[in-house]
Write an enzyme that holds these catalytic residues in place. Structure first.
Site, mmCIF file in Angstrom:
data_model
loop_
_atom_site.group_PDB
_atom_site.id
_atom_site.type_symbol
_atom_site.label_atom_id
_atom_site.label_comp_id
_atom_site.label_asym_id
_atom_site.label_seq_id
_atom_site.Cartn_x
_atom_site.Cartn_y
_atom_site.Cartn_z
ATOM 1 C CG ASP A 1 38.296 42.497 44.255
ATOM 2 O OD1 ASP A 1 38.572 43.588 44.799
ATOM 3 O OD2 ASP A 1 39.144 41.827 43.650
ATOM 4 C CE LYS B 1 40.640 45.197 42.016
ATOM 5 N NZ LYS B 1 41.865 45.042 42.830
ATOM 6 C CG ASN C 1 38.517 43.044 39.546
ATOM 7 O OD1 ASN C 1 39.564 42.786 38.964
ATOM 8 N ND2 ASN C 1 38.343 42.828 40.832
ATOM 9 C CG ASP D 1 39.726 38.718 40.009
ATOM 10 O OD1 ASP D 1 39.498 37.719 40.719
ATOM 11 O OD2 ASP D 1 40.797 39.339 40.047
ATOM 12 C CB THR E 1 40.131 47.073 46.388
ATOM 13 O OG1 THR E 1 40.334 45.982 45.512
ATOM 14 C CG2 THR E 1 40.997 48.246 45.964
#
Length: 373
Positions: free
Chosen positions: A165, A167, A170, A183, A201
């Site tokens: 994840d 991005k 985060n 996260d 995502t």
């Protein structure tokens, strides 16, 4: 960095990773139990909200100078979305990891309604906010951030973890200008096995996730390529209003390169954003060395980054340890309370082995986009 220094870095870092894996595996096998309670903290303000619940800024009452970010997850939501084992895995991983560029768990506890995850407060805010304000990063700053992500991925992958994840939302930036990845909601211990879960995502999903081909750590290297592109361009390479359109573009592997990208940057992104995994940098025979040894990273002092001795060219505006102005303002809402311990059976024990997560419905979020599989 010279070839000789780079070779020494590889050797030294491998020894660090070997020791880290031993520490992680010992921690992973330990009984896991709550180690605090809500009454020990004073809640100051909300730092963020999401489908999981909210993150609030708190002070420890016994030590007023200690500030933390506390993630509150409503047990009813976790159960209804069938994420109990997923959430327990997230907590266990956050508790066991210890690396310079990763957020870790300080305290964990629960009450009748919520699960509470207490982490260090990184008050420089999200990379996403700084990227939005600056429009795009120059290549030197993007390279500085990317190098820390690479080291963090090497650490996680060596432990048998896939993050899934990455991005700007985060990635937190601390007061010194270095990053902390946060996260672990989609982080999973896979070791050398494949997993098939559709999660992440939309703009950052690797083709193999979309095509349900089964994947491992390859997806993290793909997301690194997306992040490097977005940091330098101000937007991701695959973008559309509808998620399905995004997926079509990703699977095709076709994207436009901004004219201001340097030749080395173009080449690096080309070699990472390879739909054909047999050609993707990061998972070839050379592993992370192919990425770290690329021309674009030639100026990076990997040892200096790891020891935080490289002076960042950008630092967030922070007035003090309790300054939370780098986070958006949210209307405060009352916490839900209950006289009954809700879902006591589902959350009765936190010291049993984590059951592997099977393919099932998982939320996929990107700012205002949500898709489920």
């Amino acid at each position: 960095m010279s070839d000789e220094k780079l070779h020494k870095h590889y050797s030294d870092f491998e020894n660090i990773l070997k020791r880290a894996k031993k520490d992680f595996e010992l921690k992973w096998k330990e009984d896991f139990k709550p180690n605090s309670k809500l009454s020990e903290f004073s809640i100051l303000r909300t730092l963020g909200t999401g489908s999981f619940g909210r993150v609030v800024l708190v002070k420890r009452k016994s030590k007023e100078d200690e500030l933390y970010a506390m993630k509150m997850m409503e047990k009813s939501h976790v159960v209804k979305t069938r994420q109990v084992q997923h959430t327990l895995s997230e907590i266990r991983i956050m508790d066991a990891v210890r690396f310079e560029f990763l957020v870790y768990l300080e305290y964990f506890f629960k009450d009748n309604v919520y699960l509470f995850l207490v982490m260090p407060f990184i008050n420089g805010g999200e990379m996403f906010s700084h990227l939005r304000e600056m429009k795009k990063f120059d290549e030197t700053l993007a390279k500085f951030y990317a190098s820390q992500v690479i080291l963090a991925f090497e650490y996680l992958h060596f432990l048998g973890l896939v993050y899934r994840d990455l991005k700007p939302e985060n990635i937190l930036i601390d007061v010194d200008g270095y990053i902390k990845i946060t996260d672990y909601g989609f982080c999973k211990k896979v070791d050398d096995q494949r997993t098939y879960t559709l999660c992440g995502t939309p703009e950052y999903l690797a083709p193999e996730i979309i095509l349900s081909q089964g994947y491992n750590k390859s997806v993290d290297w793909w997301s690194l390529g997306i992040l490097i592109y977005e940091m330098n361009a101000g937007f991701p390479p695959f973008y559309a209003r509808e998620p399905m359109k995004i997926y079509e573009k990703i699977v095709s592997g076709r994207y436009q390169v901004p004219q201001h990208f340097s030749k080395a940057l173009r080449d690096l992104i080309h070699n990472i954003l390879q739909v054909d995994r047999s050609k993707r940098y990061g998972i070839l025979k050379g592993g992370a060395k192919d990425v770290k040894g690329h021309e674009w990273f030639k100026s990076i002092d990997w040892e200096g980054i790891l020891s935080r001795k490289v002076k960042p060219i950008y630092k967030p505006r922070v007035k003090g340890s309790d300054d939370s102005t780098n986070f958006e303002y949210y209307e405060e809402e009352p916490f839900r309370v209950s006289d009954k311990d809700e879902y006591s059976e589902e959350f009765a024990s936190f010291n049993s082995d984590i059951v592997p997560i099977q393919r099932g419905p998982n939320s996929i979020l990107r700012r205002s986009v949500a898709v489920t599989s």
